[in-house]
Design an enzyme around this catalytic site. Structure first.
Site, PDB file in Angstrom:
ATOM      1  N   ASP A 182       0.884  -1.096   0.057  1.00 41.07           N
ATOM      2  CA  ASP A 182      -0.119   0.066  -0.150  1.00 41.07           C
ATOM      3  C   ASP A 182       0.978   1.080  -0.047  1.00 41.07           C
ATOM      4  OD1 ASP A 182      -2.715   1.352   0.550  1.00 41.07           O
ATOM      5  OD2 ASP A 182      -1.419   2.185   2.142  1.00 41.07           O
ATOM      6  N   GLU A 212      -1.819  -5.239  -3.462  1.00 38.44           N
ATOM      7  CA  GLU A 212      -0.867  -4.706  -2.566  1.00 38.44           C
ATOM      8  C   GLU A 212       0.177  -5.606  -2.203  1.00 38.44           C
ATOM      9  OE1 GLU A 212      -3.638  -0.722  -1.533  1.00 38.44           O
ATOM     10  OE2 GLU A 212      -3.541  -2.427  -0.331  1.00 38.44           O
TER      11      GLU A 212
END
Length: 222
Positions: free
Chosen positions: A46, A118
């Site tokens: 992320d 992610e």
């Protein structure tokens, strides 16, 4: 496709990829297996995708405000677009899920897809470093980036309103919480509310403060 390759990147440590594709529900149903779920790699990925896309937007849009950059980044790295990328890469199909999660349609969930993208990106970063991770983002997101660049720029308020409508929530409500400073240099502090969600932004005009508040709430919803 080789078992140790995803999105044009081949892992030196296949164990990292295995971790990136392991959901916590699988571990709950296989407690004897010495495995780790993908959540820590998801956290790392992320941060990486935010940095890569943030730098790209910063360099390509020198005239854009912070709020506009935030809105553009949200178009690229929020749950739905990342989930679509994960589907194109076949990540949900390769993920290890528990039977209950699978039977309840887990492989089609937006949250799972975004998390897998992610986590795989985080694994690429750990396995190869920042440059391969950056190349992975730009390679896998190329079509998404090009499509977004062809769209008219949208303000944070517009992005937030569309997000609220897409989630069946009330439209954003803005209220001036505080007004300070001399008349020639006003400072506005504005609260924005969407259902139970709240954020605050400051600016030299009411509109600027509203845009910054919307930008802050967009970030909070990611």
């Amino acid at each position: 496709m080789a078992d140790d390759e995803i999105g044009g990147y081949r892992f030196r440590d296949p164990g990292l990829l295995a971790t990136a594709l392991t959901h916590s529900s699988y571990l709950h149903e296989h407690p004897d297996e010495e495995l780790e779920d993908f959540e820590r790699l998801e956290f790392l990925g992320d941060a990486v995708v935010d940095l890569v896309i943030g730098e790209l937007l910063y360099r390509n849009h020198p005239e854009a405000t912070e709020g506009e950059l935030t809105a553009m980044r949200a178009q690229l790295v929020s749950g739905p677009p990342l989930s679509q990328l994960a589907q194109r890469l076949g990540l949900p199909d390769r993920a290890r899920l528990g039977r209950g999660e699978t039977d309840s349609g887990g492989r089609q969930r937006v949250g799972l897809g975004a998390g897998l993208y992610e986590s795989v990106l985080g694994a690429v970063y750990v396995d190869g470093g920042f440059e391969p991770a950056c190349e992975f983002v730009l390679r896998t997101m190329k079509d998404t980036i090009v499509a977004a660049a062809e769209q008219p720029r949208r303000s944070p308020k517009t992005v937030l309103q569309e997000w609220a409508q897409g989630h069946g929530l009330p439209l954003p409500a803005y209220d001036v919480a505080e007004l300070s400073g001399p008349e020639h240099a006003r400072e506005f502090l504005v609260d924005v509310t969407v259902g139970d969600l709240h954020a605050r932004g400051a600016g030299r005009s009411k509109r600027e403060a509203q845009e910054n508040a919307a930008s802050a709430l967009i970030e909070a919803t990611r």
